[in-house]
Design an enzyme around this catalytic site. Structure first.
Site, PDB file in Angstrom:
ATOM      1  N   SER A 110      -3.851  -0.939   8.390  1.00 43.17           N
ATOM      2  CA  SER A 110      -5.149  -0.696   7.735  1.00 43.17           C
ATOM      3  C   SER A 110      -6.284  -0.708   8.764  1.00 43.17           C
ATOM      4  CB  SER A 110      -5.405  -1.788   6.691  1.00 43.17           C
ATOM      5  OG  SER A 110      -4.265  -2.006   5.894  1.00 43.17           O
ATOM      6  N   ASN A 111      -7.243   0.156   8.542  1.00 41.75           N
ATOM      7  CA  ASN A 111      -8.393   0.265   9.445  1.00 41.75           C
ATOM      8  C   ASN A 111      -9.607  -0.504   8.928  1.00 41.75           C
ATOM      9  OD1 ASN A 111      -7.648   1.880  11.658  1.00 41.75           O
ATOM     10  ND2 ASN A 111      -7.625   3.710  10.379  1.00 41.75           N
ATOM     11  N   ARG A 146     -10.213   6.511   5.816  1.00 46.26           N
ATOM     12  CA  ARG A 146     -11.503   7.000   6.315  1.00 46.26           C
ATOM     13  C   ARG A 146     -11.837   8.357   5.703  1.00 46.26           C
ATOM     14  NH1 ARG A 146     -12.927   8.052  12.432  1.00 46.26           N
ATOM     15  NH2 ARG A 146     -10.772   8.717  12.467  1.00 46.26           N
ATOM     16  N   HIS A 170      -8.845   0.921  18.694  1.00 44.53           N
ATOM     17  CA  HIS A 170      -8.436   2.094  17.905  1.00 44.53           C
ATOM     18  C   HIS A 170      -9.691   2.730  17.297  1.00 44.53           C
ATOM     19  CE1 HIS A 170      -6.069   4.764  15.518  1.00 44.53           C
ATOM     20  NE2 HIS A 170      -6.373   4.196  14.368  1.00 44.53           N
ATOM     21  N   GLY A 186       0.853  -1.196   0.000  1.00 46.56           N
ATOM     22  CA  GLY A 186       0.000   0.000   0.000  1.00 46.56           C
ATOM     23  C   GLY A 186       0.880   1.235   0.000  1.00 46.56           C
ATOM     24  N   GLY A 189       1.767   4.492   3.829  1.00 48.93           N
ATOM     25  CA  GLY A 189       2.866   3.625   3.390  1.00 48.93           C
ATOM     26  C   GLY A 189       4.090   4.438   3.007  1.00 48.93           C
TER      27      GLY A 189
HETATM   28  N1  LIG Z   1      -3.763   2.391  12.347  1.00 47.74           N
HETATM   29  C1  LIG Z   1      -3.539   3.686  12.239  1.00 47.74           C
HETATM   30  O1  LIG Z   1      -3.057   4.326  13.173  1.00 47.74           O
HETATM   31  C2  LIG Z   1      -3.870   4.381  10.939  1.00 47.74           C
HETATM   32  C3  LIG Z   1      -3.584   5.743  10.754  1.00 47.74           C
HETATM   33  C4  LIG Z   1      -3.850   6.332   9.524  1.00 47.74           C
HETATM   34  C5  LIG Z   1      -4.430   5.570   8.494  1.00 47.74           C
HETATM   35  N2  LIG Z   1      -4.716   4.265   8.726  1.00 47.74           N
HETATM   36  C6  LIG Z   1      -5.293   3.416   7.674  1.00 47.74           C
HETATM   37  O2  LIG Z   1      -4.245   3.061   6.775  1.00 47.74           O
HETATM   38  C7  LIG Z   1      -4.803   2.745   5.508  1.00 47.74           C
HETATM   39  C8  LIG Z   1      -4.077   3.538   4.424  1.00 47.74           C
HETATM   40  O3  LIG Z   1      -4.305   4.929   4.584  1.00 47.74           O
HETATM   41  P1  LIG Z   1      -3.707   5.970   3.517  1.00 47.74           P
HETATM   42  O4  LIG Z   1      -4.070   7.309   4.023  1.00 47.74           O
HETATM   43  O5  LIG Z   1      -2.298   5.648   3.230  1.00 47.74           O
HETATM   44  O6  LIG Z   1      -4.580   5.604   2.242  1.00 47.74           O
HETATM   45  P2  LIG Z   1      -4.170   5.833   0.709  1.00 47.74           P
HETATM   46  O7  LIG Z   1      -5.442   5.740  -0.081  1.00 47.74           O
HETATM   47  O8  LIG Z   1      -3.329   7.044   0.564  1.00 47.74           O
HETATM   48  O9  LIG Z   1      -3.272   4.565   0.395  1.00 47.74           O
HETATM   49  C9  LIG Z   1      -3.768   3.274   0.361  1.00 47.74           C
HETATM   50  C10 LIG Z   1      -2.984   2.542  -0.692  1.00 47.74           C
HETATM   51  O10 LIG Z   1      -3.357   1.153  -0.648  1.00 47.74           O
HETATM   52  C11 LIG Z   1      -3.301   0.695  -1.996  1.00 47.74           C
HETATM   53  N3  LIG Z   1      -4.027  -0.565  -2.121  1.00 47.74           N
HETATM   54  C12 LIG Z   1      -5.360  -0.775  -2.094  1.00 47.74           C
HETATM   55  N4  LIG Z   1      -5.613  -2.084  -2.276  1.00 47.74           N
HETATM   56  C13 LIG Z   1      -4.411  -2.711  -2.409  1.00 47.74           C
HETATM   57  C14 LIG Z   1      -4.008  -4.040  -2.633  1.00 47.74           C
HETATM   58  N5  LIG Z   1      -4.904  -5.017  -2.746  1.00 47.74           N
HETATM   59  N6  LIG Z   1      -2.675  -4.301  -2.723  1.00 47.74           N
HETATM   60  C15 LIG Z   1      -1.757  -3.318  -2.611  1.00 47.74           C
HETATM   61  N7  LIG Z   1      -2.092  -2.035  -2.406  1.00 47.74           N
HETATM   62  C16 LIG Z   1      -3.394  -1.729  -2.311  1.00 47.74           C
HETATM   63  C17 LIG Z   1      -3.908   1.829  -2.816  1.00 47.74           C
HETATM   64  O11 LIG Z   1      -3.604   1.735  -4.187  1.00 47.74           O
HETATM   65  C18 LIG Z   1      -3.272   3.034  -2.129  1.00 47.74           C
HETATM   66  O12 LIG Z   1      -2.070   3.426  -2.756  1.00 47.74           O
HETATM   67  C19 LIG Z   1      -6.301   3.062   5.625  1.00 47.74           C
HETATM   68  O13 LIG Z   1      -7.021   1.902   5.921  1.00 47.74           O
HETATM   69  C20 LIG Z   1      -6.352   4.029   6.808  1.00 47.74           C
HETATM   70  O14 LIG Z   1      -7.614   4.070   7.431  1.00 47.74           O
HETATM   71  C21 LIG Z   1      -4.441   3.667   9.910  1.00 47.74           C
END
Ligand SMILES: NC(=O)c1ccc[n+]([C@@H]2O[C@H](COP(=O)([O-])OP(=O)(O)OC[C@H]3O[C@@H](n4cnc5c(N)ncnc54)[C@H](O)[C@@H]3O)[C@@H](O)[C@H]2O)c1
Length: 314
Positions: A122-123, A85, A178, A11, A17
């Protein structure tokens, strides 16, 4: 030849990422493999980071691809794939979409990197850790959720801002789910320079800090229009560092409870020792009656989410 740690970020074309990758190269934690659904964004992130090297003084060994097999032999895998989200959307609403994504990737991890320590970002976080654990079949030591590091960083930041004391001296942790509703910022043993926080802040001010912490994610989502990435990336990278450098750091992470806190089979944020083996130990400690009750509610809420996620496992 001594092998450099191999860290795969899945990701990595996305914000969180890319932030994990950025902190990891700045700390020179190892060779990075950036994987995304589409190769372009992963390659773009890698190229952008590589071009920081001349000024920041690091040499980066990147692989950027859409091919899952590139993760083969990874020591640590960070999973940030998923849909972030949207404003007003709860983490719970994300469950259906992201469970499918996490499941598919975990099947690849099981096939290509069966010995890796997996950090899930991931959330909805705790439910996705459950999905990852179920699909990979890895022991609990090697399936760890990153969220407590972020929530605790927010808690420490708000305590620092409210007290006017350096954040470096603020020691406080968030346990539990979380989610805005069910996370448990622990105030009973929070300290600033070893002095209880109650010496610095009134009960009302402390309640305000706790509320700000709980809505910390929603505040940023409202301001930026998507979820934050720098602090989530920094916290997650701290976990990667603890593992690849075998540091034995004790950090709040989401893992499956195995009788600790009187709970078995739930996935929730607790104090965990991180070593090269992953989540090597889980620690219990004294909390107030209200915190114990809130933690119990957190476990119940996460169990509900886990049961919803179970429906997507097929
Ligand atoms: N746990 C935490 O503290 C926390 C904090 C922030 C965000 N998050 C979560 O992290 C995740 C990513 O957030 P983001 O802001 O980077 O989102 P983003 O949309 O910027 O990035 C997500 C990436 O995942 C890729 N992706 C989707 N399906 C895929 C697959 N099958 N294989 C490979 N890559 C794939 C997309 O192409 C995209 O580049 C979300 O679920 C978000 O809610 C968690």
């Amino acid at each position: 030849m001594i092998k450099r740690p191999k860290i795969a970020v899945i990701g990595a074309g996305g914000n969180v990422g890319a932030a994990v990758a950025q902190w990891a190269v700045q700390k020179e934690l190892g060779d990075l493999v950036l994987i995304d659904l589409k190769a372009g964004p992963a390659e773009g992130r890698a190229l952008d980071l590589t071009q920081c090297g001349p000024w920041e003084g690091f040499n980066v060994n990147f692989t950027a691809t859409d091919k899952a097999e590139a993760m083969a032999g990874a020591d640590v895998i960070v999973m940030t794939a998923g849909v972030p989200r949207k404003p007003g959307q709860s983490r719970e609403e994300l469950i259906g979409i992201n469970a499918g994504i996490v499941k598919g990737i975990c099947q690849d991890i099981k096939k290509h990197a069966p010995d890796a320590v997996l950090i899930v970002v991931s959330n909805p976080l705790d439910a996705m850790v459950f999905v990852a654990k179920q699909v990979t079949g890895f022991p609990r030591e090697r399936v760890i959720g990153s969220a407590g590091v972020l929530d605790s960083a927010r808690f420490r930041t708000y305590l620092s801002l409210a007290s006017g004391c350096s954040v470096e001296d603020v020691h406080a942790v968030v346990l539990g789910a979380h989610t805005d509703k069910d996370m448990v910022p622990i105030t009973s043993n929070a300290t600033i320079g070893n002095v209880p926080v109650s010496k610095f802040l009134s009960a009302e001010k402390l309640t305000e800090v706790v509320e700000n912490t709980k809505k910390g994610g929603a505040t940023l989502t409202g301001l930026i229009g998507t979820s934050a990435w720098l602090a989530p990336g920094a916290g997650t990278c701290l976990m990667v560092e603890a593992i690849v450098r075998n540091q034995g750091r004790v950090l709040p992470c989401s893992v499956e409870l195995n009788g600790e806190f009187g709970v078995k089979g739930a996935f929730v944020g607790v104090a965990v020792k991180l070593t090269a083996n992953g989540a090597e130990a889980v620690y219990e400690f004294e909390r107030s009656a209200a915190e114990k009750e809130a933690f119990g509610k957190s476990v119940a809420a996460n169990t509900d989410l886990m049961n919803i996620a179970r429906g997507f496992l097929g």
